[in-house]
Design a protein around this motif. Structure first.
Motif, short mmCIF file in Angstrom:
data_model
loop_
_atom_site.label_atom_id
_atom_site.label_comp_id
_atom_site.label_asym_id
_atom_site.label_seq_id
_atom_site.Cartn_x
_atom_site.Cartn_y
_atom_site.Cartn_z
N GLU A 117 -7.85 23.48 -8.68
CA GLU A 117 -6.92 23.28 -7.57
C GLU A 117 -6.94 21.82 -7.12
OE1 GLU A 117 -6.53 24.83 -3.02
OE2 GLU A 117 -7.05 26.32 -4.55
N ALA A 118 -8.12 21.23 -7.05
CA ALA A 118 -8.23 19.82 -6.65
C ALA A 118 -7.53 18.91 -7.65
CB ALA A 118 -9.70 19.43 -6.50
N VAL A 171 -4.08 16.36 -6.81
CA VAL A 171 -4.13 14.90 -6.91
C VAL A 171 -3.04 14.36 -7.86
CG1 VAL A 171 -5.79 14.68 -8.81
CG2 VAL A 171 -5.76 12.98 -6.99
N ILE A 172 -2.43 15.20 -8.65
CA ILE A 172 -1.45 14.74 -9.64
C ILE A 172 -0.29 13.97 -9.02
CG2 ILE A 172 0.28 15.54 -11.32
CD1 ILE A 172 -1.86 17.62 -12.21
N LEU A 211 -1.36 10.46 -8.26
CA LEU A 211 -1.57 9.64 -9.46
C LEU A 211 -0.24 9.20 -10.05
CD1 LEU A 211 -4.48 11.66 -11.12
CD2 LEU A 211 -4.63 9.48 -9.88
N LEU A 212 0.77 10.05 -9.99
CA LEU A 212 2.10 9.67 -10.46
C LEU A 212 2.67 8.55 -9.59
CD1 LEU A 212 3.52 13.20 -11.27
CD2 LEU A 212 3.08 11.37 -12.93
N GLU A 213 2.47 8.64 -8.29
CA GLU A 213 2.93 7.59 -7.37
C GLU A 213 2.26 6.25 -7.66
OE1 GLU A 213 2.76 8.61 -3.23
OE2 GLU A 213 3.79 10.51 -3.57
N ALA A 266 2.89 20.36 -12.01
CA ALA A 266 2.24 20.00 -10.75
C ALA A 266 2.89 18.76 -10.13
CB ALA A 266 0.75 19.76 -10.97
N GLY A 267 3.52 17.93 -10.96
CA GLY A 267 4.16 16.72 -10.46
C GLY A 267 5.56 16.93 -9.96
#
Length: 65
Positions: free
Chosen positions: A27-28, A32-33, A36-38, A60-61
């Motif tokens: 889940e964590a 965070v995905i 990280l994309l940002e 997830a993104g």
């Protein structure tokens, strides 16, 4: 009756505890995905870094609707 110490030593308790811990870790990673994309990482980098399948990272993104 089992006391809390005896319960914690059972195989069942240990298996359930380990499973819950793994679910929390997963889940964590998923949470965070988007961050990280940002930051500019691409799908492949995130998947490799987190040990996830690229399709999972793509899902997830996606923006929540």
């Amino acid at each position: 009756m089992f006391g809390s110490n005896e319960l914690k030593q059972t195989r069942f308790y240990q298996d359930v505890f380990a499973e819950g811990k793994q679910e929390g870790i997963q889940e964590a990673k998923l949470e965070v995905i988007p961050q990280l994309l940002e930051l500019g990482l691409n799908i492949q980098q995130i998947a490799q870094g987190l040990g996830l399948d690229e399709q999972v990272v793509r899902q997830a993104g996606q923006p929540k609707s």
